[in-house]
Design a protein around this motif. Structure first.
Motif, PDB file in Angstrom:
ATOM      1  N   LEU A   1       0.806  -1.220   0.000  1.00 20.60           N
ATOM      2  CA  LEU A   1       0.000   0.000   0.000  1.00 20.60           C
ATOM      3  C   LEU A   1       0.844   1.276   0.000  1.00 20.60           C
ATOM      4  O   LEU A   1       0.379   2.319  -0.459  1.00 20.60           O
ATOM      5  CB  LEU A   1      -0.938   0.013   1.215  1.00 20.60           C
ATOM      6  CG  LEU A   1      -2.101  -0.970   1.160  1.00 20.60           C
ATOM      7  CD1 LEU A   1      -2.848  -0.981   2.481  1.00 20.60           C
ATOM      8  CD2 LEU A   1      -3.036  -0.627   0.024  1.00 20.60           C
ATOM      9  N   PHE A   2       2.076   1.208   0.493  1.00 16.13           N
ATOM     10  CA  PHE A   2       2.904   2.416   0.559  1.00 16.13           C
ATOM     11  C   PHE A   2       3.187   3.042  -0.803  1.00 16.13           C
ATOM     12  O   PHE A   2       2.939   4.239  -0.989  1.00 16.13           O
ATOM     13  CB  PHE A   2       4.199   2.157   1.327  1.00 16.13           C
ATOM     14  CG  PHE A   2       4.039   2.242   2.804  1.00 16.13           C
ATOM     15  CD1 PHE A   2       3.671   3.426   3.425  1.00 16.13           C
ATOM     16  CD2 PHE A   2       4.244   1.140   3.593  1.00 16.13           C
ATOM     17  CE1 PHE A   2       3.501   3.510   4.789  1.00 16.13           C
ATOM     18  CE2 PHE A   2       4.086   1.193   4.968  1.00 16.13           C
ATOM     19  CZ  PHE A   2       3.715   2.392   5.572  1.00 16.13           C
ATOM     20  N   PRO A   3       3.728   2.310  -1.789  1.00 20.00           N
ATOM     21  CA  PRO A   3       3.971   2.982  -3.072  1.00 20.00           C
ATOM     22  C   PRO A   3       2.681   3.420  -3.761  1.00 20.00           C
ATOM     23  O   PRO A   3       2.644   4.454  -4.418  1.00 20.00           O
ATOM     24  CB  PRO A   3       4.725   1.939  -3.910  1.00 20.00           C
ATOM     25  CG  PRO A   3       4.501   0.643  -3.249  1.00 20.00           C
ATOM     26  CD  PRO A   3       4.222   0.929  -1.812  1.00 20.00           C
ATOM     27  N   MET A   4       1.616   2.638  -3.575  1.00 20.56           N
ATOM     28  CA  MET A   4       0.344   3.030  -4.178  1.00 20.56           C
ATOM     29  C   MET A   4      -0.198   4.314  -3.558  1.00 20.56           C
ATOM     30  O   MET A   4      -0.684   5.199  -4.256  1.00 20.56           O
ATOM     31  CB  MET A   4      -0.676   1.903  -4.033  1.00 20.56           C
ATOM     32  CG  MET A   4      -0.375   0.692  -4.852  1.00 20.56           C
ATOM     33  SD  MET A   4      -1.625  -0.575  -4.546  1.00 20.56           S
ATOM     34  CE  MET A   4      -1.417  -1.566  -5.997  1.00 20.56           C
TER      35      MET A   4
ATOM     36  N   PHE B   1       1.113  17.050 -10.518  1.00 19.59           N
ATOM     37  CA  PHE B   1       1.534  17.294 -11.895  1.00 19.59           C
ATOM     38  C   PHE B   1       0.381  17.778 -12.773  1.00 19.59           C
ATOM     39  O   PHE B   1       0.608  18.178 -13.916  1.00 19.59           O
ATOM     40  CB  PHE B   1       2.161  16.035 -12.489  1.00 19.59           C
ATOM     41  CG  PHE B   1       3.524  15.757 -11.944  1.00 19.59           C
ATOM     42  CD1 PHE B   1       4.641  16.354 -12.493  1.00 19.59           C
ATOM     43  CD2 PHE B   1       3.696  14.917 -10.851  1.00 19.59           C
ATOM     44  CE1 PHE B   1       5.914  16.115 -11.987  1.00 19.59           C
ATOM     45  CE2 PHE B   1       4.956  14.666 -10.339  1.00 19.59           C
ATOM     46  CZ  PHE B   1       6.068  15.275 -10.900  1.00 19.59           C
ATOM     47  N   LEU B   2      -0.832  17.755 -12.256  1.00 18.63           N
ATOM     48  CA  LEU B   2      -1.957  18.312 -12.999  1.00 18.63           C
ATOM     49  C   LEU B   2      -1.926  19.839 -12.972  1.00 18.63           C
ATOM     50  O   LEU B   2      -2.583  20.487 -13.780  1.00 18.63           O
ATOM     51  CB  LEU B   2      -3.284  17.808 -12.420  1.00 18.63           C
ATOM     52  CG  LEU B   2      -3.537  16.310 -12.547  1.00 18.63           C
ATOM     53  CD1 LEU B   2      -4.802  15.933 -11.791  1.00 18.63           C
ATOM     54  CD2 LEU B   2      -3.616  15.892 -13.996  1.00 18.63           C
TER      55      LEU B   2
ATOM     56  N   LEU C   1      -1.034  10.276  -3.777  1.00 15.92           N
ATOM     57  CA  LEU C   1      -0.923  11.619  -3.219  1.00 15.92           C
ATOM     58  C   LEU C   1      -0.008  12.537  -4.024  1.00 15.92           C
ATOM     59  O   LEU C   1      -0.207  13.755  -4.027  1.00 15.92           O
ATOM     60  CB  LEU C   1      -0.428  11.533  -1.775  1.00 15.92           C
ATOM     61  CG  LEU C   1      -1.366  10.844  -0.797  1.00 15.92           C
ATOM     62  CD1 LEU C   1      -0.716  10.711   0.564  1.00 15.92           C
ATOM     63  CD2 LEU C   1      -2.681  11.598  -0.697  1.00 15.92           C
ATOM     64  N   SER C   2       0.998  11.982  -4.692  1.00 13.21           N
ATOM     65  CA  SER C   2       1.972  12.834  -5.374  1.00 13.21           C
ATOM     66  C   SER C   2       1.631  13.122  -6.838  1.00 13.21           C
ATOM     67  O   SER C   2       1.991  14.176  -7.356  1.00 13.21           O
ATOM     68  CB  SER C   2       3.366  12.217  -5.287  1.00 13.21           C
ATOM     69  OG  SER C   2       3.396  10.979  -5.941  1.00 13.21           O
TER      70      SER C   2
ATOM     71  N   LEU D   1       8.694   9.662 -11.545  1.00 11.05           N
ATOM     72  CA  LEU D   1       7.653   9.235 -10.611  1.00 11.05           C
ATOM     73  C   LEU D   1       6.997   7.948 -11.090  1.00 11.05           C
ATOM     74  O   LEU D   1       6.835   6.997 -10.314  1.00 11.05           O
ATOM     75  CB  LEU D   1       6.598  10.337 -10.448  1.00 11.05           C
ATOM     76  CG  LEU D   1       5.406  10.006  -9.561  1.00 11.05           C
ATOM     77  CD1 LEU D   1       5.836   9.845  -8.111  1.00 11.05           C
ATOM     78  CD2 LEU D   1       4.344  11.073  -9.687  1.00 11.05           C
ATOM     79  N   PHE D   2       6.640   7.886 -12.376  1.00 14.23           N
ATOM     80  CA  PHE D   2       6.028   6.669 -12.905  1.00 14.23           C
ATOM     81  C   PHE D   2       7.001   5.497 -12.870  1.00 14.23           C
ATOM     82  O   PHE D   2       6.622   4.383 -12.519  1.00 14.23           O
ATOM     83  CB  PHE D   2       5.527   6.892 -14.337  1.00 14.23           C
ATOM     84  CG  PHE D   2       4.135   7.452 -14.400  1.00 14.23           C
ATOM     85  CD1 PHE D   2       3.051   6.643 -14.163  1.00 14.23           C
ATOM     86  CD2 PHE D   2       3.922   8.784 -14.685  1.00 14.23           C
ATOM     87  CE1 PHE D   2       1.760   7.134 -14.213  1.00 14.23           C
ATOM     88  CE2 PHE D   2       2.638   9.300 -14.743  1.00 14.23           C
ATOM     89  CZ  PHE D   2       1.556   8.484 -14.504  1.00 14.23           C
TER      90      PHE D   2
END
Length: 140
Positions: free
Chosen positions: A15-18, A28-29, A23-24, A45-46
Motif C-alpha cells: 500500500l505504501f507505493p500506491m 503534476f496536474l 498523493l503525489s 515518478l512513474f
C-alpha cells in the motif's frame, strides 16, 4: 510471526507505493507538461512507482503463498505482473511522446496528459482493490 500476520504486513508494504503515488501524482496536474524538467520528474515518478509496486508485489505474493492464501496470491501476483509489464510499456510510450513533443508535435503534450490521467486511474483502481480486500486477509 504467523503466516497471516506476514501476509498482512506484506499488504501494508504494498500500500505504501500506491498511496504515495496517489498523493503525489495529482500535483503534476497543476503544471504544464511542455516543460522538460517537469516531464522528467513525472517520468521518474512513474518509473519508481512501477518498480516499487513490482518489488512489493513480488514480496506480497510470496507472503500470501506462504500463508496458503491462493486467491490473494493470484490477485497480488497479477498486480505485480501488471506493474512489471506496465513499466516497460508506459515508459516506452512516454518516451516516444516526449520525443514527439521535443520535435514540435503540439498534440504530444495532450497525449502525455492523457497518459498521466490513465496512470492515476490505474493506480486508483488497484489501490481500491487492495484496500477492499484488506478486511478479508485476517479472516479464515
Amino acid at each position: 510471526m504467523t503466516p497471516n500476520a506476514v501476509a498482512l504486513a506484506a499488504m501494508v508494504i504494498l500500500l505504501f507505493p500506491m498511496g504515495f503515488f496517489l498523493l503525489s501524482s495529482p500535483a503534476f496536474l497543476l503544471v504544464k507538461l511542455d516543460i522538460p524538467e517537469v516531464t522528467q520528474l513525472l517520468r521518474g515518478l512513474f518509473s519508481s512507482y512501477f518498480l516499487m509496486v513490482s518489488i512489493a508485489g513480488v514480496i506480497a505474493t510470496g507472503a500470501f503463498a506462504w500463508a496458503g492464501r491462493l486467491v490473494f496470491t493470484m490477485g497480488i501476483g497479477l498486480i505485480a505482473a501488471f506493474a512489471v509489464w506496465a513499466r516497460g510499456w508506459f515508459l516506452q510510450r512516454m518516451d516516444s511522446q516526449l520525443s514527439a513533443r521535443d520535435a514540435g508535435d503540439a498534440d504530444a503534450v495532450r497525449r502525455l496528459r492523457r497518459m498521466h490521467w490513465g496512470g492515476m486511474l490505474s493506480n486508483a483502481l488497484q489501490l481500491a482493490a487492495v484496500l477492499g480486500s484488506t478486511p478479508y486477509i485476517m479472516s479464515a
